[in-house]
Write a protein that holds these residues in place. Sequence first.
Motif, PDB file in Angstrom:
ATOM      1  N   TYR A 119       0.839  -1.271  -0.054  1.00 21.90           N
ATOM      2  CA  TYR A 119      -0.001   0.048  -0.057  1.00 21.90           C
ATOM      3  C   TYR A 119       0.719   1.394   0.020  1.00 21.90           C
ATOM      4  O   TYR A 119       0.564   2.186  -0.617  1.00 21.90           O
ATOM      5  CB  TYR A 119      -1.034   0.000   0.982  1.00 21.90           C
ATOM      6  N   ASN A 120       1.957   1.294   0.738  1.00 25.49           N
ATOM      7  CA  ASN A 120       2.890   2.328   0.685  1.00 25.49           C
ATOM      8  C   ASN A 120       3.462   2.535  -0.718  1.00 25.49           C
ATOM      9  O   ASN A 120       3.475   3.927  -1.121  1.00 25.49           O
ATOM     10  CB  ASN A 120       4.154   2.049   1.765  1.00 25.49           C
ATOM     11  N   ASN A 121       3.923   1.564  -1.542  1.00 24.92           N
ATOM     12  CA  ASN A 121       4.301   1.600  -2.840  1.00 24.92           C
ATOM     13  C   ASN A 121       3.353   2.054  -3.622  1.00 24.92           C
ATOM     14  O   ASN A 121       3.525   2.911  -4.745  1.00 24.92           O
ATOM     15  CB  ASN A 121       4.931   0.281  -3.029  1.00 24.92           C
ATOM     16  N   ILE A 122       1.877   1.592  -3.538  1.00 23.68           N
ATOM     17  CA  ILE A 122       1.067   2.133  -4.457  1.00 23.68           C
ATOM     18  C   ILE A 122       0.725   3.529  -4.209  1.00 23.68           C
ATOM     19  O   ILE A 122       0.618   4.256  -5.031  1.00 23.68           O
ATOM     20  CB  ILE A 122      -0.266   1.465  -4.268  1.00 23.68           C
ATOM     21  N   GLY A 123       0.908   4.298  -3.110  1.00 19.83           N
ATOM     22  CA  GLY A 123       0.768   5.460  -2.683  1.00 19.83           C
ATOM     23  C   GLY A 123       1.752   6.320  -3.457  1.00 19.83           C
ATOM     24  O   GLY A 123       1.458   7.409  -3.789  1.00 19.83           O
ATOM     25  N   ILE A 124       2.967   5.839  -3.476  1.00 20.96           N
ATOM     26  CA  ILE A 124       4.028   6.295  -4.059  1.00 20.96           C
ATOM     27  C   ILE A 124       3.833   6.485  -5.484  1.00 20.96           C
ATOM     28  O   ILE A 124       4.077   7.941  -6.057  1.00 20.96           O
ATOM     29  CB  ILE A 124       5.450   5.743  -3.572  1.00 20.96           C
ATOM     30  N   ILE A 125       3.353   5.628  -6.306  1.00 21.62           N
ATOM     31  CA  ILE A 125       3.093   5.747  -7.404  1.00 21.62           C
ATOM     32  C   ILE A 125       1.994   6.711  -8.148  1.00 21.62           C
ATOM     33  O   ILE A 125       2.017   7.553  -8.997  1.00 21.62           O
ATOM     34  CB  ILE A 125       2.260   4.307  -8.206  1.00 21.62           C
ATOM     35  N   LYS A 129       1.801  10.214 -10.176  1.00 25.18           N
ATOM     36  CA  LYS A 129       0.765  10.428 -11.110  1.00 25.18           C
ATOM     37  C   LYS A 129       0.154  11.758 -10.766  1.00 25.18           C
ATOM     38  O   LYS A 129      -0.923  12.133 -11.494  1.00 25.18           O
ATOM     39  CB  LYS A 129      -0.207   9.250 -11.308  1.00 25.18           C
ATOM     40  N   LEU A 130       0.340  12.411  -9.589  1.00 22.48           N
ATOM     41  CA  LEU A 130       0.037  13.621  -8.907  1.00 22.48           C
ATOM     42  C   LEU A 130      -1.696  13.430  -8.789  1.00 22.48           C
ATOM     43  O   LEU A 130      -2.352  14.385  -8.701  1.00 22.48           O
ATOM     44  CB  LEU A 130      -0.024  14.833 -10.137  1.00 22.48           C
ATOM     45  N   ALA A 135      -3.289   8.634  -3.446  1.00 23.42           N
ATOM     46  CA  ALA A 135      -1.884   8.520  -2.763  1.00 23.42           C
ATOM     47  C   ALA A 135      -2.158   8.532  -1.125  1.00 23.42           C
ATOM     48  O   ALA A 135      -1.927   7.623  -0.251  1.00 23.42           O
ATOM     49  CB  ALA A 135      -1.032   9.749  -3.146  1.00 23.42           C
ATOM     50  N   LEU A 136      -2.955   9.639  -0.693  1.00 24.58           N
ATOM     51  CA  LEU A 136      -3.139   9.752   0.740  1.00 24.58           C
ATOM     52  C   LEU A 136      -4.056   8.438   1.282  1.00 24.58           C
ATOM     53  O   LEU A 136      -3.744   7.951   2.100  1.00 24.58           O
ATOM     54  CB  LEU A 136      -3.847  11.035   0.979  1.00 24.58           C
ATOM     55  N   TYR A 168       1.094  16.974   1.842  1.00 27.01           N
ATOM     56  CA  TYR A 168       0.602  18.239   2.256  1.00 27.01           C
ATOM     57  C   TYR A 168       1.346  19.320   1.796  1.00 27.01           C
ATOM     58  O   TYR A 168       0.826  20.442   1.477  1.00 27.01           O
ATOM     59  CB  TYR A 168       0.804  18.135   3.730  1.00 27.01           C
ATOM     60  N   TYR A 169       2.868  19.151   1.664  1.00 28.01           N
ATOM     61  CA  TYR A 169       3.616  20.464   1.222  1.00 28.01           C
ATOM     62  C   TYR A 169       3.383  20.630  -0.133  1.00 28.01           C
ATOM     63  O   TYR A 169       3.131  21.919  -0.755  1.00 28.01           O
ATOM     64  CB  TYR A 169       5.006  19.995   1.390  1.00 28.01           C
ATOM     65  N   ILE A 170       3.092  19.501  -1.085  1.00 30.91           N
ATOM     66  CA  ILE A 170       3.013  19.768  -2.383  1.00 30.91           C
ATOM     67  C   ILE A 170       1.854  20.377  -3.013  1.00 30.91           C
ATOM     68  O   ILE A 170       1.689  21.349  -3.719  1.00 30.91           O
ATOM     69  CB  ILE A 170       3.137  18.268  -3.390  1.00 30.91           C
ATOM     70  N   THR A 171       0.713  20.070  -2.161  1.00 30.57           N
ATOM     71  CA  THR A 171      -0.575  20.725  -2.049  1.00 30.57           C
ATOM     72  C   THR A 171      -0.611  21.954  -1.346  1.00 30.57           C
ATOM     73  O   THR A 171      -1.851  22.516  -1.118  1.00 30.57           O
ATOM     74  CB  THR A 171      -1.756  19.790  -1.798  1.00 30.57           C
ATOM     75  N   ASN A 172       0.326  22.715  -0.761  1.00 26.84           N
ATOM     76  CA  ASN A 172       0.266  23.737  -0.165  1.00 26.84           C
ATOM     77  C   ASN A 172      -0.159  23.736   1.279  1.00 26.84           C
ATOM     78  O   ASN A 172      -0.684  24.880   1.923  1.00 26.84           O
ATOM     79  CB  ASN A 172      -0.241  25.034  -1.131  1.00 26.84           C
ATOM     80  N   ASN A 173      -0.517  22.803   1.847  1.00 25.10           N
ATOM     81  CA  ASN A 173      -1.074  22.594   3.164  1.00 25.10           C
ATOM     82  C   ASN A 173      -0.059  22.688   4.164  1.00 25.10           C
ATOM     83  O   ASN A 173       0.363  21.615   4.736  1.00 25.10           O
ATOM     84  CB  ASN A 173      -1.974  21.127   3.289  1.00 25.10           C
ATOM     85  N   TYR A 174       0.549  23.779   4.167  1.00 23.54           N
ATOM     86  CA  TYR A 174       2.056  23.769   4.999  1.00 23.54           C
ATOM     87  C   TYR A 174       1.711  23.678   6.489  1.00 23.54           C
ATOM     88  O   TYR A 174       2.457  23.083   7.236  1.00 23.54           O
ATOM     89  CB  TYR A 174       2.450  25.071   4.824  1.00 23.54           C
ATOM     90  N   LYS A 175       0.725  23.933   6.960  1.00 23.91           N
ATOM     91  CA  LYS A 175       0.430  24.013   8.538  1.00 23.91           C
ATOM     92  C   LYS A 175       0.271  22.337   8.948  1.00 23.91           C
ATOM     93  O   LYS A 175       0.828  21.924   9.722  1.00 23.91           O
ATOM     94  CB  LYS A 175      -0.914  24.762   8.857  1.00 23.91           C
ATOM     95  N   LYS A 176      -0.685  21.639   7.934  1.00 21.75           N
ATOM     96  CA  LYS A 176      -0.836  20.206   8.242  1.00 21.75           C
ATOM     97  C   LYS A 176       0.516  19.566   8.024  1.00 21.75           C
ATOM     98  O   LYS A 176       0.998  18.611   8.779  1.00 21.75           O
ATOM     99  CB  LYS A 176      -1.617  19.678   7.214  1.00 21.75           C
TER     100      LYS A 176
END
Length: 313
Positions: A119-125, A129-130, A135-136, A168-176
């Motif tokens: 599941y971790n590897n699938i999340g990475i894929i 794929k953006l 992924a989450l 969270y960083y990529i999607t600009n959810n910096y606080k999270k």
Amino acid sequence: MNLTIKFTNLFFYLLISLSSLSQNNISDSIQAVNLNRKAIQLFQNGSFTQALDSYNSSLKIRKKLWGNNHEKLAGAYSGIGAVYGRLGQLDLALQNYNLAERNYLLAEKYPAKQMVSLYNNIGIIYRYKLDFINALQYFEKAISISLTELKSPAEDIASINYNISEIYYITNNYKKAIDLINKNILFAYTEDQILYYELLAFIHQMQGDNKNAKYNYQKAIDLTDAINLENSIEVAIAYNNYSNFLISIDQFSDAEEALKKSLHSIQQIELKNGKVLSEYYKTKGLLFNNIPVSSQNMESFRKQRKQNLIEAI
């Protein structure tokens, strides 16, 4: 039960297990295991095409022995998915990971450890794929199994949570992202702490907090130096990222020194091509494109900048 009886029962169990296979099938089963081990070694050495061939050969034998749907096929499918992921063929990676999941779930006992990794590897894929929603979901599945089924240590949970904090960083959810990093960084393995510190540096840089950005870049470099010495890709990446940051705040002299250390690590591992070397030349080109020069040095500067931009391309 005494030890003699235990060994007797184990031997009897093995006889029953093997009695359902012919001598040829036993030989094939051993060959499939050996091919899988060979594939893992090839994968770890970066020989992805050869690893794929070995995984496929192992899978073919397993299908011959166990049919098209059996838990014994799952490991090979998972390995094939990992290879396709490294080759950038993300849809094929997902296709094989899904086949691995389907076959793992045929096991009599739930294979929790394997499912966490899968599941971790699938999340990475999905992350590449953006597709951050999927992924989450898969990263959260991995954490759920780790907590409920495996009772995993905090270090393992922190490894998965890094992937979530990066999204969270990529999607600009910096606080999270910062909240999750702060909850996990002290418990993380050193390798993951390096990633966490770099991620914190990226976030602070994006927020314009250059003081904290510089502090966290330096923390990442200190840890990387401590565990990898000077001959590793991780050191080269850390110094290259730091150099990029220093260029962005016009600290060109320090940026040049950091870039020299990145190059030193690249030379130590005799890296001839690849993304890390490309990023080095890109940063070098960026440095010479931004560094201020006096008018009398303009001609030599232009020649140097042109050469570095060519190397970056």
